[in-house]
Write an enzyme that holds these catalytic residues in place. Structure first.
Site, PDB file in Angstrom:
ATOM      1  N   TRP A   1       0.933  -1.124  -0.032  1.00 36.67           N
ATOM      2  CA  TRP A   1      -0.164  -0.114   0.175  1.00 36.67           C
ATOM      3  C   TRP A   1       0.862   1.396  -0.092  1.00 36.67           C
ATOM      4  CZ3 TRP A   1      -4.159  -1.228  -1.743  1.00 36.67           C
ATOM      5  CH2 TRP A   1      -4.778  -2.514  -1.358  1.00 36.67           C
TER       6      TRP A   1
ATOM      7  N   LYS B   1     -12.071  -1.797   7.068  1.00 36.23           N
ATOM      8  CA  LYS B   1     -11.040  -2.608   7.754  1.00 36.23           C
ATOM      9  C   LYS B   1     -11.529  -2.761   9.076  1.00 36.23           C
ATOM     10  CE  LYS B   1      -8.786  -3.234   4.021  1.00 36.23           C
ATOM     11  NZ  LYS B   1      -7.603  -2.365   3.531  1.00 36.23           N
TER      12      LYS B   1
ATOM     13  N   ASP C   1      -1.547   6.397   6.417  1.00 38.34           N
ATOM     14  CA  ASP C   1      -2.377   5.821   5.830  1.00 38.34           C
ATOM     15  C   ASP C   1      -2.453   4.823   6.995  1.00 38.34           C
ATOM     16  OD1 ASP C   1      -4.277   3.588   4.906  1.00 38.34           O
ATOM     17  OD2 ASP C   1      -3.058   3.322   3.172  1.00 38.34           O
TER      18      ASP C   1
HETATM   19  C1  LIG Z   1      -7.191  -2.075   2.289  1.00 41.95           C
HETATM   20  C2  LIG Z   1      -6.027  -1.136   2.238  1.00 41.95           C
HETATM   21  C3  LIG Z   1      -6.074   0.054   1.185  1.00 41.95           C
HETATM   22  C4  LIG Z   1      -6.815   0.173  -0.103  1.00 41.95           C
HETATM   23  O1  LIG Z   1      -8.135   0.563   0.537  1.00 41.95           O
HETATM   24  P1  LIG Z   1      -9.279   0.710  -0.776  1.00 41.95           P
HETATM   25  O2  LIG Z   1     -10.377   1.208   0.201  1.00 41.95           O
HETATM   26  O3  LIG Z   1      -9.609  -0.705  -1.416  1.00 41.95           O
HETATM   27  O4  LIG Z   1      -8.717   1.431  -1.769  1.00 41.95           O
HETATM   28  C5  LIG Z   1      -4.902   0.997   1.292  1.00 41.95           C
HETATM   29  N1  LIG Z   1      -4.197   1.124   2.460  1.00 41.95           N
HETATM   30  C6  LIG Z   1      -4.270   0.179   3.363  1.00 41.95           C
HETATM   31  C7  LIG Z   1      -3.347   0.206   4.594  1.00 41.95           C
HETATM   32  C8  LIG Z   1      -5.342  -0.921   3.372  1.00 41.95           C
HETATM   33  O5  LIG Z   1      -5.102  -1.833   4.271  1.00 41.95           O
END
Ligand SMILES: *Cc1c(COP(=O)(O)O)cnc(C)c1O
Length: 360
Positions: free
Chosen positions: A101, A195, A171
């Site tokens: 990511w 998540k 993030d």
């Molecule tokens: C799942 C995830 C993403 C991507 O998320 P989307 O909503 O599918 O774009 C980005 N960063 C992390 C840390 C993730 O776990």
């Protein structure tokens, strides 16, 4: 009705109490005669839902007044572009690459300016967090970027990098609300809700006000400017209204659970059960450096692809679902977010013990 233990990395398990409340309110939300899904986002009833959600999130995280809370769409992946479009004033930013990511965010930022990889753990398949106490931070970097919890690899920054005064952008998709945080250490943090917080379709961004300006990269669409959403209380256009409502129910649930200190204690207890077993097992082993282990995502392997596959199959049959590792890394991964009950982790460890006993 039969519920399974769902170890999915996302979309992921939600608190049963929240799902029950949403079900009870589905046809007639608090005497409105309609579902939250059917309601105008400009109605008083909905305004109260989003205002309460924001207030509870601010209370849970202790968000300072000089930070805006934005409810956005487009997934965490859209932030990979929105962050540079809005924050790369000098067209320079530094990225710490600790997994897929972070790498995707870094590659996206390179479409807009010079994104430097100032540290990486790619040399050991992202199984650790690099030492970030003295990085070669660029003189004119607009921000330093991390992915705080690496969902796929199961590592977590337990110490934030020294950004040498530059704003930190994180993030936090897979560790959002898993423990208390000091928001003032960040310029911005954001995450997809699916998540640890709610349904897919909602992204929550918490941004220091001075970083939200009209000075964005030329051509940045109105919808992709933080200022558009900040100036309009996340209602410039129709927000992901039902998803925000569910997030709001999760915030209430977290408050009832005792807040983020209490949820962290719960998460530590659950993760310890699993890690202690992995550390004592003859068959299974964890894949990341102990000091960098995530409380949320726990990858593990047997060392044999056939045994991994047999394990996932048997676990699925036993009601322990979605334990297959990410398609790019193989093995297994147990995601044990806030809403995973301790009983679920206990059931998993018991199942692993039995599987190991029956392994010749
Ligand atoms: C799942 C995830 C993403 C991507 O998320 P989307 O909503 O599918 O774009 C980005 N960063 C992390 C840390 C993730 O776990």
């Amino acid at each position: 009705m039969s519920r399974v233990y769902n170890f999915s990395a996302g979309p992921a398990v939600l608190p049963e109490a929240v799902l029950q409340q949403a079900a009870a309110e589905m046809l007639d939300y608090q005497g409105s005669g309609m579902s939250v899904m059917e309601m105008s986002h400009r109605s008083k009833t909905y305004q109260k839902i989003i205002d309460t959600a924001e207030a509870n999130l601010r209370e849970l995280m202790g968000i300072p007044d000089n930070y805006k809370v934005l409810f956005l769409q487009g997934g965490a992946s859209q932030q990979f572009a929105m962050v540079p479009m809005n924050l790369m004033k000098n067209k320079v930013a530094d990225y710490i690459i600790t997994g897929q990511w972070a790498k995707k965010a870094w590659q996206e930022a390179n479409l807009y300016g010079q994104a430097n990889a100032v540290a990486s753990s790619a040399d050991k398949t992202f199984s650790y967090i690099p030492d970030c106490r003295d990085l070669p931070i660029s003189e004119n970097a607009d921000y330093v970027y991390i992915c705080e919890n690496n969902t796929i690899y199961g590592t977590k920054f337990w110490q934030l990098p020294d950004t040498k005064g530059k704003p930190l952008v994180a993030d936090v998709s897979s560790c959002f609300l898993s423990e208390p945080v000091d928001v003032s250490k960040y310029g911005m943090l954001y995450g997809g809700a699916q998540k640890n917080i709610g349904p897919a379709g909602v992204v929550i961004a918490i941004i220091r006000e001075d970083l939200i300006t009209e000075d964005v990269l030329p051509g940045t669409p109105t919808m992709l400017r933080y200022k558009t959403h900040a100036d309009n209380g996340s209602m410039y256009n129709t927000p992901p209204a039902y998803g925000i409502y569910i997030c709001g129910l999760v915030f209430q649930w977290l408050k009832q659970m005792g807040g983020l200190e209490a949820i962290k204690a719960h998460n530590v207890e659950k993760a310890k059960l699993l890690y202690d077993y992995l550390d004592s097992s003859r068959l299974f082993q964890g894949t990341v450096e102990k000091k960098d282990r995530s409380l949320m995502n726990v990858p593990f392997i047997t060392g044999s692809a056939e045994k991994d596959e047999a394990f996932v199959k048997a676990a699925t049959a036993a009601g322990l679902l979605n334990l297959k590792g990410h398609r790019t890394v193989g093995g297994m991964r147990a995601s044990i977010y806030n809403a995973m009950p301790k009983a679920g982790v206990e059931a998993l460890v018991r199942f692993m013990e039995n599987f190991e006993k029956n392994d010749p």
